[in-house]
Design a protein around this motif. Structure first.
Motif, PDB file in Angstrom:
ATOM      1  N   GLY A 182      -0.408  -9.518  19.717  1.00 44.00           N
ATOM      2  CA  GLY A 182      -0.742 -10.157  20.979  1.00 44.00           C
ATOM      3  C   GLY A 182      -1.281 -11.564  20.789  1.00 44.00           C
ATOM      4  O   GLY A 182      -0.952 -12.479  21.549  1.00 44.00           O
ATOM      5  N   THR A 235      -5.712  -7.179  35.005  1.00 42.24           N
ATOM      6  CA  THR A 235      -6.377  -6.630  33.827  1.00 42.24           C
ATOM      7  C   THR A 235      -7.866  -6.515  34.140  1.00 42.24           C
ATOM      8  O   THR A 235      -8.405  -7.315  34.910  1.00 42.24           O
ATOM      9  CB  THR A 235      -6.198  -7.524  32.588  1.00 42.24           C
ATOM     10  OG1 THR A 235      -6.916  -8.761  32.772  1.00 42.24           O
ATOM     11  CG2 THR A 235      -4.731  -7.846  32.332  1.00 42.24           C
ATOM     12  N   ARG A 261      -4.626 -11.689  26.499  1.00 45.05           N
ATOM     13  CA  ARG A 261      -3.732 -11.138  25.468  1.00 45.05           C
ATOM     14  C   ARG A 261      -2.957  -9.944  26.003  1.00 45.05           C
ATOM     15  O   ARG A 261      -1.752  -9.798  25.735  1.00 45.05           O
ATOM     16  CB  ARG A 261      -4.557 -10.746  24.239  1.00 45.05           C
ATOM     17  CG  ARG A 261      -3.775  -9.994  23.176  1.00 45.05           C
ATOM     18  CD  ARG A 261      -4.566  -9.866  21.880  1.00 45.05           C
ATOM     19  NE  ARG A 261      -5.891  -9.297  22.087  1.00 45.05           N
ATOM     20  CZ  ARG A 261      -6.142  -7.993  22.233  1.00 45.05           C
ATOM     21  NH1 ARG A 261      -5.135  -7.128  22.228  1.00 45.05           N
ATOM     22  NH2 ARG A 261      -7.380  -7.559  22.394  1.00 45.05           N
ATOM     23  N   TRP A 262      -3.604  -9.074  26.786  1.00 44.10           N
ATOM     24  CA  TRP A 262      -2.904  -7.924  27.353  1.00 44.10           C
ATOM     25  C   TRP A 262      -1.787  -8.365  28.292  1.00 44.10           C
ATOM     26  O   TRP A 262      -0.686  -7.818  28.254  1.00 44.10           O
ATOM     27  CB  TRP A 262      -3.879  -7.030  28.129  1.00 44.10           C
ATOM     28  CG  TRP A 262      -5.012  -6.501  27.330  1.00 44.10           C
ATOM     29  CD1 TRP A 262      -5.091  -6.403  25.964  1.00 44.10           C
ATOM     30  CD2 TRP A 262      -6.258  -6.005  27.839  1.00 44.10           C
ATOM     31  NE1 TRP A 262      -6.310  -5.878  25.599  1.00 44.10           N
ATOM     32  CE2 TRP A 262      -7.044  -5.620  26.720  1.00 44.10           C
ATOM     33  CE3 TRP A 262      -6.785  -5.849  29.120  1.00 44.10           C
ATOM     34  CZ2 TRP A 262      -8.331  -5.089  26.870  1.00 44.10           C
ATOM     35  CZ3 TRP A 262      -8.054  -5.322  29.270  1.00 44.10           C
ATOM     36  CH2 TRP A 262      -8.812  -4.939  28.149  1.00 44.10           C
ATOM     37  N   SER A 283       1.043  -9.922  26.272  1.00 47.14           N
ATOM     38  CA  SER A 283       1.742  -8.880  25.531  1.00 47.14           C
ATOM     39  C   SER A 283       2.632  -8.062  26.455  1.00 47.14           C
ATOM     40  O   SER A 283       3.753  -7.689  26.094  1.00 47.14           O
ATOM     41  CB  SER A 283       0.736  -7.954  24.832  1.00 47.14           C
ATOM     42  OG  SER A 283       0.004  -8.638  23.842  1.00 47.14           O
ATOM     43  N   TYR A 284       2.149  -7.799  27.666  1.00 47.02           N
ATOM     44  CA  TYR A 284       2.954  -7.031  28.606  1.00 47.02           C
ATOM     45  C   TYR A 284       4.219  -7.786  28.998  1.00 47.02           C
ATOM     46  O   TYR A 284       5.308  -7.206  29.110  1.00 47.02           O
ATOM     47  CB  TYR A 284       2.131  -6.720  29.855  1.00 47.02           C
ATOM     48  CG  TYR A 284       2.834  -5.795  30.815  1.00 47.02           C
ATOM     49  CD1 TYR A 284       2.847  -4.423  30.603  1.00 47.02           C
ATOM     50  CD2 TYR A 284       3.510  -6.299  31.923  1.00 47.02           C
ATOM     51  CE1 TYR A 284       3.507  -3.567  31.471  1.00 47.02           C
ATOM     52  CE2 TYR A 284       4.169  -5.454  32.804  1.00 47.02           C
ATOM     53  CZ  TYR A 284       4.162  -4.080  32.573  1.00 47.02           C
ATOM     54  OH  TYR A 284       4.825  -3.246  33.435  1.00 47.02           O
ATOM     55  N   PRO A 293      -3.219  -1.216  27.445  1.00 42.26           N
ATOM     56  CA  PRO A 293      -2.470  -2.413  27.039  1.00 42.26           C
ATOM     57  C   PRO A 293      -1.433  -2.050  25.980  1.00 42.26           C
ATOM     58  O   PRO A 293      -1.569  -1.056  25.263  1.00 42.26           O
ATOM     59  CB  PRO A 293      -3.555  -3.335  26.455  1.00 42.26           C
ATOM     60  CG  PRO A 293      -4.834  -2.822  27.024  1.00 42.26           C
ATOM     61  CD  PRO A 293      -4.660  -1.347  27.183  1.00 42.26           C
ATOM     62  N   ASP A 308      -9.301 -11.079  25.924  1.00 38.66           N
ATOM     63  CA  ASP A 308      -8.582  -9.820  25.736  1.00 38.66           C
ATOM     64  C   ASP A 308      -7.626  -9.585  26.895  1.00 38.66           C
ATOM     65  O   ASP A 308      -6.474  -9.186  26.701  1.00 38.66           O
ATOM     66  CB  ASP A 308      -9.574  -8.656  25.628  1.00 38.66           C
ATOM     67  CG  ASP A 308     -10.311  -8.613  24.304  1.00 38.66           C
ATOM     68  OD1 ASP A 308      -9.882  -9.305  23.350  1.00 38.66           O
ATOM     69  OD2 ASP A 308     -11.320  -7.892  24.212  1.00 38.66           O
ATOM     70  N   LEU A 320      -3.750  -3.181  33.702  1.00 38.84           N
ATOM     71  CA  LEU A 320      -4.008  -2.879  32.294  1.00 38.84           C
ATOM     72  C   LEU A 320      -5.504  -2.854  32.012  1.00 38.84           C
ATOM     73  O   LEU A 320      -6.245  -3.711  32.492  1.00 38.84           O
ATOM     74  CB  LEU A 320      -3.341  -3.923  31.397  1.00 38.84           C
ATOM     75  CG  LEU A 320      -1.849  -4.168  31.608  1.00 38.84           C
ATOM     76  CD1 LEU A 320      -1.386  -5.381  30.803  1.00 38.84           C
ATOM     77  CD2 LEU A 320      -1.045  -2.936  31.201  1.00 38.84           C
ATOM     78  N   SER A 321      -5.945  -1.887  31.213  1.00 35.27           N
ATOM     79  CA  SER A 321      -7.345  -1.814  30.811  1.00 35.27           C
ATOM     80  C   SER A 321      -7.476  -0.936  29.572  1.00 35.27           C
ATOM     81  O   SER A 321      -6.762   0.066  29.444  1.00 35.27           O
ATOM     82  CB  SER A 321      -8.210  -1.242  31.930  1.00 35.27           C
ATOM     83  OG  SER A 321      -9.559  -1.142  31.515  1.00 35.27           O
ATOM     84  N   ASP A 322      -8.401  -1.324  28.672  1.00 35.06           N
ATOM     85  CA  ASP A 322      -8.667  -0.491  27.501  1.00 35.06           C
ATOM     86  C   ASP A 322      -9.984   0.259  27.644  1.00 35.06           C
ATOM     87  O   ASP A 322     -10.418   0.948  26.723  1.00 35.06           O
ATOM     88  CB  ASP A 322      -8.679  -1.332  26.214  1.00 35.06           C
ATOM     89  CG  ASP A 322      -9.905  -2.224  26.101  1.00 35.06           C
ATOM     90  OD1 ASP A 322     -10.594  -2.450  27.119  1.00 35.06           O
ATOM     91  OD2 ASP A 322     -10.176  -2.710  24.974  1.00 35.06           O
TER      92      ASP A 322
END
Length: 315
Positions: free
Chosen positions: A232, A149, A296-297, A300-301, A225, A293, A203-205
């Motif tokens: 999450g 992430t 959490r990603w 959640s994944y 994500p 964060d 993963l990245s926002d």
């Protein structure tokens, strides 16, 4: 001192991790105390708040000579951006009681803000994965998977994380890059020098145009994500309750001196105490969460999205 806590199981004690008292944390945990490890950032906040409270007349002491002497001897160390904290080196005597009183007041006054991850305890959730995880032949084939992430942006740290998911579904922070002076090529070089197996997913926002240089240098690309923020958070809380997520500060690739000097979090583990629910009842937490964060990603994944070839543990 540990005898006092042994007679009061569950008593909470705040310890500045860079003080000599840091050596007692293991013994305190062993006798049943709830140990809160305070970062330099927290000490800066506590020092300034204590000074303001005393100046305003909101705090007074009942004539304790030891604390009085510590207050008289206290001197401060200036940090970046106007921040400061009590300095043992610059002071004219032992200021341990002053630091302790400041941290205690901070713990009491900040208790009204509910922490998002109340179930997080460094002793239970601060373990690192096996040191030979990357050196063991075939370890990835044996069931371990990697989730990378990262997030970056203007005026915020670059936080890259490698999460290792064990064969039983446990999620471990294996490596972390947490740096303020973003240089895409230099940051990517630090990651590549670790010689890690290819990630199962990234993963990245961060908007694609803002992360493009980093992705090109890293030789990989990210996907958004999965899952809502609240979902999450609940998944992470569920894992914390059964010790199924581990976030060790010892996984930091290198410490950022600028963040440390400014008394800001230097790793994900530092973010937990200041990540709280807002008093207005909204469901968007407050506080630094650049690393949280990413946690959490990753969770959640693993937990909220079925992934072929990866065992999951539901929240």
């Amino acid at each position: 001192m540990t005898e006092w806590f042994a007679a009061r199981p569950g008593a909470r004690v705040v310890v500045w991790q860079q003080s000599p008292a840091g050596a007692l944390m293991g013994r305190l945990v062993a006798v049943g105390a709830e140990v809160v490890k305070a970062s330099t950032q927290q000490l800066a906040r506590a020092s300034q708040a204590f000074y303001d409270a005393v100046t305003a007349g909101d705090v007074a002491q009942l004539g304790d000579e030891v604390l009085g002497a510590a207050v008289a001897a206290g001197r401060r160390r200036d940090l970046a951006e106007g921040a400061w904290h009590w300095s043992p080196r610059a002071s004219d005597g032992d200021i341990g009681p002053l630091i302790g009183a400041s941290l205690a007041l901070d713990a009491l006054t900040s208790s009204s803000a509910e922490r998002v991850y109340t179930g997080y305890h460094p002793a239970a959730h601060g373990h690192a994965p096996p040191e030979d995880l990357d050196d063991e032949p075939g370890v990835t084939d044996a069931g371990w998977r990697r989730v990378w992430t990262y997030a970056l942006g203007i005026r915020r740290p670059l936080v890259w994380q490698c999460w290792a998911v064990d064969p039983d579904g446990g999620v471990w922070l294996q490596h972390e890059l947490y740096r303020l002076d973003f240089d895409a090529a230099a940051a990517a070089a630090q990651v590549l020098d670790l010689g890690l197996p290819s990630p199962h997913t990234v993963l990245s926002d961060t908007p694609r145009e803002e992360r493009r240089a980093f992705e090109v240098a890293l030789g990989t690309s990210a996907r958004p994500p999965v899952g809502a923020v609240v979902d999450g958070i609940q998944a992470v809380r569920a894992r914390l309750s059964r010790d199924a997520v581990q976030v060790s500060s010892g996984t930091l690739v290198s410490i950022d001196n600028g963040l440390q000097k400014a008394a800001r979090p230097t790793c994900t583990a530092d973010e937990f105490p200041g990540y709280t629910w807002p008093p207005d009842g909204k469901d968007v937490p407050c506080g630094d969460s650049y690393g949280l964060d990413g946690m959490r990603w990753a969770v959640s994944y693993v937990d909220l999205r079925p992934v072929a070839g990866m065992r999951t543990v539901g929240g």
